[in-house]
Enzyme design. Structure first.
Site, mmCIF file in Angstrom:
data_model
loop_
_atom_site.group_PDB
_atom_site.id
_atom_site.type_symbol
_atom_site.label_atom_id
_atom_site.label_comp_id
_atom_site.label_asym_id
_atom_site.label_seq_id
_atom_site.Cartn_x
_atom_site.Cartn_y
_atom_site.Cartn_z
ATOM 1 N N ARG A 43 0.890 -1.168 0.000
ATOM 2 C CA ARG A 43 0.000 0.000 0.000
ATOM 3 C C ARG A 43 0.922 1.209 0.000
ATOM 4 N NH1 ARG A 43 -2.130 4.194 0.491
ATOM 5 N NH2 ARG A 43 -4.137 4.737 1.365
ATOM 6 N N GLU A 51 -10.835 4.046 -4.793
ATOM 7 C CA GLU A 51 -10.855 2.585 -4.884
ATOM 8 C C GLU A 51 -11.692 2.142 -6.078
ATOM 9 O OE1 GLU A 51 -8.811 1.311 -2.730
ATOM 10 O OE2 GLU A 51 -8.664 3.179 -1.611
ATOM 11 N N ARG A 85 -1.325 -5.304 5.092
ATOM 12 C CA ARG A 85 -0.511 -4.865 3.952
ATOM 13 C C ARG A 85 0.649 -4.015 4.456
ATOM 14 N NH1 ARG A 85 -5.187 -1.927 0.592
ATOM 15 N NH2 ARG A 85 -5.254 -0.950 2.627
#
Length: 116
Positions: A43, A51, A85
Site C-alpha cells: 500500500r 478505490e 498490507r
C-alpha cells in the site's frame, strides 16, 4: 538485493528492498515479486487514491499501472495497515517517488496526499 540505511542518530533503520511490479490492485496498492519469488502487496505511503467502484477509481489504477507495471522498484517499509498490507515508500526509474508522481499526474481524478 537488500541494503540497510542508518538515518541520523535516532537509530532508525530502513530496509531497501528491490522487487518487480507484477500487479496493480488499485491506484494506491501494488503487487510485487522479490528475488526469492515472494509476492508482497504494498500500500503506497502518503497517498490515497479512489478505490475500485468509486469515481475515478479506474483512472487511478491505470495511472499507477502506466507508471510502474512491469518495472523494477525499490521500496522501504514504513509500517503495516489493519489489513496486514505493508505501507511502503516506492521508488522507480532510479529516484522517482511513486506517491509524488501520482499526485503530480492526477489529471481527472481526486488524489489526496496523506500527511504523516
Amino acid at each position: 538485493m537488500f541494503f540497510v540505511l542508518l538515518i541520523g542518530t535516532s537509530g532508525l533503520v530502513l530496509a531497501q528492498i528491490k522487487a518487480k511490479v507484477i500487479g496493480i490492485k488499485d491506484g494506491d496498492t501494488i503487487l510485487v515479486l522479490d528475488k526469492n519469488n515472494n509476492q508482497t502487496t504494498l500500500r503506497l505511503a502518503e497517498v490515497d487514491c479512489p478505490e475500485k467502484g468509486q469515481p475515478f477509481g479506474k483512472n487511478a489504477k491505470q495511472l499507477t499501472s502506466d507508471l510502474v507495471f512491469g518495472k523494477e522498484i525499490l521500496y522501504y517499509k514504513t509500517t503495516s495497515d489493519r489489513y496486514g498490507r505493508i505501507i511502503a515508500k516506492v521508488y522507480f526509474d532510479k529516484d522517482q517517488y511513486l506517491s509524488e508522481e501520482i499526485i503530480k499526474k492526477r489529471i481527472g481524478m481526486v488524489v489526496l496526499p496523506i500527511l504523516q
